[in-house]
Design a protein around this motif. Structure first.
Motif, PDB file in Angstrom:
ATOM      1  N   GLY A   1       0.858  -1.142  -0.547  1.00 11.81           N
ATOM      2  CA  GLY A   1      -0.015   0.141  -0.214  1.00 11.81           C
ATOM      3  C   GLY A   1       0.784   1.116  -0.024  1.00 11.81           C
ATOM      4  O   GLY A   1       0.787   2.282   0.747  1.00 11.81           O
ATOM      5  N   TYR A   2       2.104   1.239  -0.593  1.00 11.34           N
ATOM      6  CA  TYR A   2       2.917   2.628  -0.640  1.00 11.34           C
ATOM      7  C   TYR A   2       2.359   3.593  -1.251  1.00 11.34           C
ATOM      8  O   TYR A   2       2.651   5.265  -0.997  1.00 11.34           O
ATOM      9  CB  TYR A   2       3.970   2.129  -1.093  1.00 11.34           C
ATOM     10  CG  TYR A   2       5.228   0.917  -0.133  1.00 11.34           C
ATOM     11  CD1 TYR A   2       4.906   1.766   1.145  1.00 11.34           C
ATOM     12  CD2 TYR A   2       5.973  -0.288  -0.774  1.00 11.34           C
ATOM     13  CE1 TYR A   2       5.527   0.757   2.486  1.00 11.34           C
ATOM     14  CE2 TYR A   2       6.651  -0.369   0.504  1.00 11.34           C
ATOM     15  CZ  TYR A   2       6.402  -0.141   1.440  1.00 11.34           C
ATOM     16  OH  TYR A   2       7.199  -0.847   3.064  1.00 11.34           O
ATOM     17  N   ASP A   3       1.428   3.144  -2.872  1.00 11.18           N
ATOM     18  CA  ASP A   3       0.332   4.643  -3.522  1.00 11.18           C
ATOM     19  C   ASP A   3      -0.523   5.283  -1.938  1.00 11.18           C
ATOM     20  O   ASP A   3       0.264   6.900  -2.430  1.00 11.18           O
ATOM     21  CB  ASP A   3      -0.143   3.542  -4.652  1.00 11.18           C
ATOM     22  CG  ASP A   3      -1.227   2.401  -4.055  1.00 11.18           C
ATOM     23  OD1 ASP A   3      -0.778   1.614  -2.629  1.00 11.18           O
ATOM     24  OD2 ASP A   3      -2.723   2.706  -4.228  1.00 11.18           O
ATOM     25  N   ARG A   4      -1.092   4.370  -1.324  1.00  9.20           N
ATOM     26  CA  ARG A   4      -1.892   5.153  -0.289  1.00  9.20           C
ATOM     27  C   ARG A   4      -0.662   5.683   1.159  1.00  9.20           C
ATOM     28  O   ARG A   4      -1.578   7.301   1.211  1.00  9.20           O
ATOM     29  CB  ARG A   4      -2.878   4.081   0.559  1.00  9.20           C
ATOM     30  CG  ARG A   4      -3.252   3.402  -0.425  1.00  9.20           C
ATOM     31  CD  ARG A   4      -4.492   2.586  -0.263  1.00  9.20           C
ATOM     32  NE  ARG A   4      -3.831   1.396   1.332  1.00  9.20           N
ATOM     33  CZ  ARG A   4      -4.146   0.947   2.010  1.00  9.20           C
ATOM     34  NH1 ARG A   4      -5.729   0.643   2.133  1.00  9.20           N
ATOM     35  NH2 ARG A   4      -3.391  -0.218   2.985  1.00  9.20           N
ATOM     36  N   LEU A   5       0.214   5.598   1.508  1.00 12.76           N
ATOM     37  CA  LEU A   5       1.106   6.279   1.582  1.00 12.76           C
ATOM     38  C   LEU A   5       1.973   7.192   1.381  1.00 12.76           C
ATOM     39  O   LEU A   5       2.015   8.214   2.246  1.00 12.76           O
ATOM     40  CB  LEU A   5       2.113   5.458   2.255  1.00 12.76           C
ATOM     41  CG  LEU A   5       3.481   5.809   4.005  1.00 12.76           C
ATOM     42  CD1 LEU A   5       2.973   6.273   4.289  1.00 12.76           C
ATOM     43  CD2 LEU A   5       4.429   4.839   3.830  1.00 12.76           C
ATOM     44  N   LEU A   6       1.879   7.238   0.190  1.00 13.89           N
ATOM     45  CA  LEU A   6       2.395   8.929  -0.404  1.00 13.89           C
ATOM     46  C   LEU A   6       1.058   9.649  -0.483  1.00 13.89           C
ATOM     47  O   LEU A   6       1.665  10.626  -0.474  1.00 13.89           O
ATOM     48  CB  LEU A   6       2.859   8.415  -1.833  1.00 13.89           C
ATOM     49  CG  LEU A   6       4.315   7.126  -2.711  1.00 13.89           C
ATOM     50  CD1 LEU A   6       4.006   6.691  -3.946  1.00 13.89           C
ATOM     51  CD2 LEU A   6       5.158   8.115  -2.122  1.00 13.89           C
ATOM     52  N   LYS A   7       0.264   9.154  -1.245  1.00  9.15           N
ATOM     53  CA  LYS A   7      -0.953  10.169  -0.983  1.00  9.15           C
ATOM     54  C   LYS A   7      -1.990  10.893   0.574  1.00  9.15           C
ATOM     55  O   LYS A   7      -1.884  11.621   0.330  1.00  9.15           O
ATOM     56  CB  LYS A   7      -2.449   9.509  -1.618  1.00  9.15           C
ATOM     57  CG  LYS A   7      -1.637   9.180  -3.004  1.00  9.15           C
ATOM     58  CD  LYS A   7      -3.638   7.742  -3.442  1.00  9.15           C
ATOM     59  CE  LYS A   7      -3.114   7.820  -5.061  1.00  9.15           C
ATOM     60  NZ  LYS A   7      -4.496   7.038  -5.174  1.00  9.15           N
ATOM     61  N   ALA A   8      -1.089   9.839   1.155  1.00  9.26           N
ATOM     62  CA  ALA A   8      -1.030  10.167   2.643  1.00  9.26           C
ATOM     63  C   ALA A   8      -0.465  11.555   3.245  1.00  9.26           C
ATOM     64  O   ALA A   8      -0.429  12.488   3.750  1.00  9.26           O
ATOM     65  CB  ALA A   8      -1.668   9.132   3.861  1.00  9.26           C
ATOM     66  N   PHE A   9       0.502  10.892   2.908  1.00 10.33           N
ATOM     67  CA  PHE A   9       2.593  11.793   2.721  1.00 10.33           C
ATOM     68  C   PHE A   9       2.302  13.601   2.440  1.00 10.33           C
ATOM     69  O   PHE A   9       2.805  14.595   2.156  1.00 10.33           O
ATOM     70  CB  PHE A   9       3.249  11.640   2.724  1.00 10.33           C
ATOM     71  CG  PHE A   9       4.556  11.386   3.158  1.00 10.33           C
ATOM     72  CD1 PHE A   9       4.201  11.217   4.928  1.00 10.33           C
ATOM     73  CD2 PHE A   9       5.690  12.890   2.966  1.00 10.33           C
ATOM     74  CE1 PHE A   9       5.242  11.411   5.800  1.00 10.33           C
ATOM     75  CE2 PHE A   9       6.524  13.279   4.087  1.00 10.33           C
ATOM     76  CZ  PHE A   9       6.714  12.524   4.947  1.00 10.33           C
ATOM     77  N   VAL A  10       1.365  13.597   0.726  1.00 12.43           N
ATOM     78  CA  VAL A  10       1.451  14.905   0.307  1.00 12.43           C
ATOM     79  C   VAL A  10       0.619  16.400   1.371  1.00 12.43           C
ATOM     80  O   VAL A  10       0.966  16.840   1.187  1.00 12.43           O
ATOM     81  CB  VAL A  10       0.024  14.583  -0.678  1.00 12.43           C
ATOM     82  CG1 VAL A  10      -0.654  16.284  -1.551  1.00 12.43           C
ATOM     83  CG2 VAL A  10       0.374  14.010  -2.389  1.00 12.43           C
ATOM     84  N   ARG A  11       0.087  15.675   1.869  1.00 10.28           N
ATOM     85  CA  ARG A  11      -0.714  17.044   3.322  1.00 10.28           C
ATOM     86  C   ARG A  11       0.463  16.905   4.740  1.00 10.28           C
ATOM     87  O   ARG A  11       0.167  18.090   4.449  1.00 10.28           O
ATOM     88  CB  ARG A  11      -2.114  16.064   3.988  1.00 10.28           C
ATOM     89  CG  ARG A  11      -2.297  16.808   4.945  1.00 10.28           C
ATOM     90  CD  ARG A  11      -4.148  16.382   6.008  1.00 10.28           C
ATOM     91  NE  ARG A  11      -4.357  16.974   6.785  1.00 10.28           N
ATOM     92  CZ  ARG A  11      -5.205  16.879   7.645  1.00 10.28           C
ATOM     93  NH1 ARG A  11      -5.870  15.612   7.477  1.00 10.28           N
ATOM     94  NH2 ARG A  11      -5.240  17.435   8.912  1.00 10.28           N
ATOM     95  N   VAL A  12       1.228  16.367   4.851  1.00  7.30           N
ATOM     96  CA  VAL A  12       2.294  16.430   5.678  1.00  7.30           C
ATOM     97  C   VAL A  12       3.192  17.070   4.620  1.00  7.30           C
ATOM     98  O   VAL A  12       3.413  17.487   5.624  1.00  7.30           O
ATOM     99  CB  VAL A  12       3.101  14.501   5.824  1.00  7.30           C
ATOM    100  CG1 VAL A  12       4.635  14.953   7.055  1.00  7.30           C
ATOM    101  CG2 VAL A  12       1.882  13.398   6.517  1.00  7.30           C
ATOM    102  N   ALA A  13       3.280  16.629   3.916  1.00 13.10           N
ATOM    103  CA  ALA A  13       4.728  17.536   3.029  1.00 13.10           C
ATOM    104  C   ALA A  13       3.889  19.004   2.881  1.00 13.10           C
ATOM    105  O   ALA A  13       4.433  19.981   2.847  1.00 13.10           O
ATOM    106  CB  ALA A  13       4.884  16.929   1.567  1.00 13.10           C
ATOM    107  N   GLU A  14       2.056  19.249   2.611  1.00 15.35           N
ATOM    108  CA  GLU A  14       1.811  20.418   2.513  1.00 15.35           C
ATOM    109  C   GLU A  14       2.270  21.488   4.339  1.00 15.35           C
ATOM    110  O   GLU A  14       2.925  22.749   4.107  1.00 15.35           O
ATOM    111  CB  GLU A  14       0.964  20.142   2.202  1.00 15.35           C
ATOM    112  CG  GLU A  14       0.841  20.012   1.038  1.00 15.35           C
ATOM    113  CD  GLU A  14      -1.174  20.150   0.385  1.00 15.35           C
ATOM    114  OE1 GLU A  14      -1.684  19.894   1.770  1.00 15.35           O
ATOM    115  OE2 GLU A  14      -0.796  19.580  -0.864  1.00 15.35           O
ATOM    116  N   GLU A  15       2.012  20.498   5.166  1.00 16.82           N
ATOM    117  CA  GLU A  15       2.045  20.796   6.822  1.00 16.82           C
ATOM    118  C   GLU A  15       2.926  20.850   7.694  1.00 16.82           C
ATOM    119  O   GLU A  15       2.972  22.460   8.163  1.00 16.82           O
ATOM    120  CB  GLU A  15       0.646  20.383   7.473  1.00 16.82           C
ATOM    121  CG  GLU A  15      -0.727  20.636   6.819  1.00 16.82           C
ATOM    122  CD  GLU A  15      -2.260  19.911   7.178  1.00 16.82           C
ATOM    123  OE1 GLU A  15      -1.750  20.204   8.699  1.00 16.82           O
ATOM    124  OE2 GLU A  15      -2.848  19.986   6.630  1.00 16.82           O
TER     125      GLU A  15
END
Length: 384
Positions: free
Chosen positions: A221-235
């Protein structure tokens, strides 16, 4: 006691290989232990193996490898034919062929170890069919119960009753196998994976790093982790994600990372033979799997004082992580919840440090010496 482990390929990397090497090493302190690798593609194993454990392979895939006379022609002919003994729904079916069928059957029929431990469905079924009756046969299930395809389940119903025991990694899987094998003489035990003894590097909880580790395959599920990390990278743009491992969707994940504009926050680190050392550089371990048989990297993270955030996927994480104590469990498949959980752990440094201390305590329950003792107890029960 002579104990043989049968594994698909001991020369790569992955949780099953690591867990098998660790258990074999612990058992070799009191027993005669060998690991039989069906395939060999490299000169030496990627992961360290205790010196007392013998390692041998059945099918040599290295360039220039030769099959000893008089089997060379037969090997060449059968290697071009599909396997007829491994079920097509076995996840590693493409690795097998008619020659590996032949070699495996010959090995199982002549093996005279006291105990044979097999480590995946295809090999478990082969042991049930062809191992000598005097050998105690134990199938170790590294995948969770529901991961098997219908055709594999039919094979399991037919052949697992011929085994002496099935060892699962979780209590949930034990329950399901007991129901499936109800009425069969096959015993079912739950024995989780273990951690080798000795000192380990410990996270200081100072580096702004989230780590993920495992094969780069869809189930992780690393595709899902990358999508979740978009918000982390923004904030929280000063936090980075490091992903360790190799696999067939690696290039696809890299492309997704670029598409999501994560090139400044995500690094694909490749393989490592020192996951404990890399974990100690991190402050959070993320598990984004669609399902887990156990979750070896979870207890490895605990042992390095790294709390874990994971999807509450079937089945392993929920039996290891106590949410809010040594990590966080978020609803399965909920990418937004994973992002929110990561940010919560990032922002709550004091709470994260408390979780790290609790993780270290929890890791003690998985000491390999305790796990080996549980295996030995099962041997004694099966020998009665």
């Amino acid at each position: 006691m002579k104990i043989s482990f049968l594994i698909l390929n001991a020369y790569g990397m992955g949780g099953t290989i690591r867990a098998t090497f660790d258990l074999a090493g612990a058992m070799s302190e009191r027993h005669d232990v060998e690991i039989i690798s069906v395939f060999q593609h490299a000169d030496r194993p990627f992961l360290p193996l205790a010196p007392r454990v013998r390692l041998r392979s059945l099918v040599d895939l290295r360039e220039g490898a030769k099959v000893r006379w008089p089997f060379a022609r037969k090997a060449a002919r059968l290697s071009a034919q599909e396997s007829t003994l491994i079920h097509p729904e076995e996840r590693a079916y493409a690795s097998f062929n008619a020659w590996s069928d032949t070699v495996l059957v010959r090995e199982l029929r002549r093996l005279r170890s006291d105990v044979l431990i097999t480590t995946r469905a295809g090999l478990n079924l082969m042991a049930a069919r062809f191992a000598h009756k005097r050998v105690v046969t134990i199938a170790q299930e590294h995948l969770h119960f529901e991961a098997h395809q219908p055709g594999i389940f039919e094979e399991i119903r037919t052949w697992y009753p011929k085994l002496d025991a099935v060892v699962t990694l979780t209590e949930a899987d034990e329950h399901d196998y007991r129901n499936m094998l109800d009425g069969a003489p096959t015993r079912v035990f739950t024995i989780g994976n273990g951690l080798p003894g000795g000192p380990r590097p410990r996270s200081r909880q100072e580096n702004r790093i989230v780590l993920a580790a495992g094969r780069l395959v869809p189930v992780k599920g690393y595709d899902r982790l990358l999508k979740a990390f978009v918000r982390v990278a923004e904030e929280r743009p000063d936090w980075k994600l490091r992903i360790y491992g190799e696999g067939r969707v690696g290039e696809k994940l890299v492309r997704l990372s670029v598409k999501l504009r994560l090139h400044n926050n995500v690094t694909f680190m490749g393989s490592t033979g020192d996951i404990q050392g890399e974990l100690a550089k991190a402050s959070i371990h993320a598990v984004s799997s669609r399902f887990e048989g156990f979750g070896m990297t979870i207890i490895e993270a605990f042992a390095s004082g790294v709390p874990v955030i994971s999807f509450d996927c079937p089945r392993g994480p929920r039996e290891i992580i106590t949410s809010g104590v040594n990590g966080l469990l978020v609803p399965a498949d909920d990418v937004d919840a994973l992002a929110e959980g990561l940010i919560r752990m990032i922002d709550d440094e004091e709470g994260r440090r408390r979780m790290a201390e609790s993780a270290l305590l929890a890791a003690r329950n998985y000491d390999i010496s305790m796990i080996a003792e549980r295996w030995e107890k099962s041997f004694a029960e099966l020998g009665r």
